[in-house]
Design a protein around this motif. Structure first.
Motif, PDB file in Angstrom:
ATOM      1  N   UNK A 151       0.831  -1.205   0.000  1.00 22.98           N
ATOM      2  CA  UNK A 151       0.000   0.000   0.000  1.00 22.98           C
ATOM      3  C   UNK A 151       0.869   1.260   0.000  1.00 22.98           C
ATOM      4  N   UNK A 152       1.882   1.270   0.844  1.00 26.75           N
ATOM      5  CA  UNK A 152       2.761   2.439   0.918  1.00 26.75           C
ATOM      6  C   UNK A 152       3.610   2.544  -0.340  1.00 26.75           C
ATOM      7  N   UNK A 153       4.105   1.414  -0.841  1.00 30.68           N
ATOM      8  CA  UNK A 153       4.916   1.422  -2.059  1.00 30.68           C
ATOM      9  C   UNK A 153       4.112   1.976  -3.231  1.00 30.68           C
ATOM     10  N   UNK A 154       2.850   1.573  -3.335  1.00 33.47           N
ATOM     11  CA  UNK A 154       1.989   2.072  -4.407  1.00 33.47           C
ATOM     12  C   UNK A 154       1.732   3.568  -4.244  1.00 33.47           C
ATOM     13  N   UNK A 155       1.549   4.004  -3.020  1.00 39.08           N
ATOM     14  CA  UNK A 155       1.281   5.423  -2.761  1.00 39.08           C
ATOM     15  C   UNK A 155       2.432   6.294  -3.215  1.00 39.08           C
ATOM     16  N   UNK A 156       3.659   5.851  -2.922  1.00 37.34           N
ATOM     17  CA  UNK A 156       4.838   6.656  -3.261  1.00 37.34           C
ATOM     18  C   UNK A 156       5.437   6.297  -4.622  1.00 37.34           C
TER      19      UNK A 156
ATOM     20  N   UNK B  86       7.160   3.535  -5.495  1.00 32.45           N
ATOM     21  CA  UNK B  86       8.507   2.974  -5.350  1.00 32.45           C
ATOM     22  C   UNK B  86       8.399   1.474  -5.128  1.00 32.45           C
ATOM     23  N   UNK B  87       9.541   0.815  -5.120  1.00 32.95           N
ATOM     24  CA  UNK B  87       9.550  -0.631  -4.889  1.00 32.95           C
ATOM     25  C   UNK B  87       9.387  -0.932  -3.401  1.00 32.95           C
ATOM     26  N   UNK B  88       9.156  -2.195  -3.108  1.00 35.67           N
ATOM     27  CA  UNK B  88       8.823  -2.590  -1.740  1.00 35.67           C
ATOM     28  C   UNK B  88      10.009  -2.514  -0.780  1.00 35.67           C
ATOM     29  N   UNK B  89      11.227  -2.764  -1.282  1.00 39.59           N
ATOM     30  CA  UNK B  89      12.373  -2.890  -0.376  1.00 39.59           C
ATOM     31  C   UNK B  89      12.636  -1.639   0.463  1.00 39.59           C
ATOM     32  N   UNK B  90      12.784  -0.441  -0.134  1.00 38.28           N
ATOM     33  CA  UNK B  90      13.030   0.737   0.712  1.00 38.28           C
ATOM     34  C   UNK B  90      11.853   1.061   1.615  1.00 38.28           C
ATOM     35  N   UNK B  91      10.634   0.734   1.188  1.00 38.49           N
ATOM     36  CA  UNK B  91       9.464   0.968   2.028  1.00 38.49           C
ATOM     37  C   UNK B  91       9.512   0.070   3.260  1.00 38.49           C
ATOM     38  N   UNK B  92       9.800  -1.210   3.035  1.00 32.03           N
ATOM     39  CA  UNK B  92       9.882  -2.145   4.152  1.00 32.03           C
ATOM     40  C   UNK B  92      10.967  -1.700   5.140  1.00 32.03           C
ATOM     41  N   UNK B  93      12.111  -1.284   4.622  1.00 29.83           N
ATOM     42  CA  UNK B  93      13.199  -0.831   5.487  1.00 29.83           C
ATOM     43  C   UNK B  93      12.792   0.411   6.274  1.00 29.83           C
ATOM     44  N   UNK B  94      12.085   1.340   5.612  1.00 37.95           N
ATOM     45  CA  UNK B  94      11.641   2.562   6.289  1.00 37.95           C
ATOM     46  C   UNK B  94      10.638   2.244   7.392  1.00 37.95           C
TER      47      UNK B  94
END
Length: 228
Positions: free
Chosen positions: A41-46, A48-56
């Motif tokens: 959900x956050x990756x789609x919002x921004x 971007x790919x999932x990896x930096x979102x998961x790390x954040x």
């Protein structure tokens, strides 16, 4: 924004940008306590790919702003009145220890050189509090305390206090936003506090910190007496 081929520096920067953006959303109450979301959900919002979102998101969970839900994603931490009381008590304890350290050992070289910046943060925070501009106040207040305590030269104390203050804001913001006018409602003695610390006047710094503690506790007791 594709992750493939991204350099470590750029990927780290993206991770930090996402963490900063989400932290701001949480602190200002746009992502409220109990809100659930997934990495996708956050990756789609921004975009971007999932990896930096998961790390954040993991970074924000480590700061006590999010909770990890097994196999479900993440949830904005929902703080109770008891959490709030414990956090404010801890803040006073840590701040007083930091002020004693400053009085006894002085400021680190970099902190002393940055004293003008801390004063500016104090003025900005006080003005925002007096005007009732909550979004501005939150950012200025957090930066003020972070830089003020960092003058003692111990980044761990500064980071620890910053995390506690951020969690305190998470609890307070929804209640503050229920007020029609926030002008003059929040504590605004930032300038006096930085002056006391600069003068190594530990007693005045402690008094002002305790006044902040009494102020925010009384305010939350008034705004949320039955919402524990």
């Amino acid at each position: 924004m594709a992750e493939g081929g991204t350099s470590p520096v750029r990927r780290s920067s993206l991770r930090q940008q996402i963490a900063d953006a989400l932290r701001d959303e949480v602190l200002t109450g746009r992502l409220q306590g109990g809100r659930h979301f997934t990495v996708k959900e956050i990756a789609d919002t921004y975009g971007v790919s999932a990896t930096p979102v998961r790390e954040a998101l993991v970074d924000l969970a480590a700061q006590g702003l999010l909770e990890v839900e097994q196999h479900r994603g993440f949830q904005v931490r929902r703080l109770t009145a008891e959490d709030f009381r414990s956090l404010t008590d801890a803040q006073v304890f840590v701040a007083e220890a930091a002020f004693r350290h400053l009085s006894e050992h002085g400021m680190g070289e970099l902190a002393a050189a940055d004293l003008a910046s801390v004063r500016r943060r104090a003025v900005d925070a006080a003005r925002a509090a007096q005007a009732g501009v909550l979004d501005v106040l939150i950012g200025c207040d957090l930066r003020f305390w972070r830089e003020l305590v960092a003058m003692g030269g111990n980044p761990h104390i500064s980071e620890f206090l910053d995390r506690m203050r951020a969690q305190t804001w998470i609890y307070a913001v929804p209640h503050l936003r229920a007020l029609p006018d926030l002008a003059g409602v929040c504590w605004s003695d930032h300038v006096a506090l930085v002056g006391a610390v600069e003068a190594r006047d530990t007693e005045t710094a402690r008094r002002l910190t305790k006044e902040y503690h009494r102020h925010i506790r009384a305010l939350m007791d008034k705004l949320a007496p039955a919402r524990s």
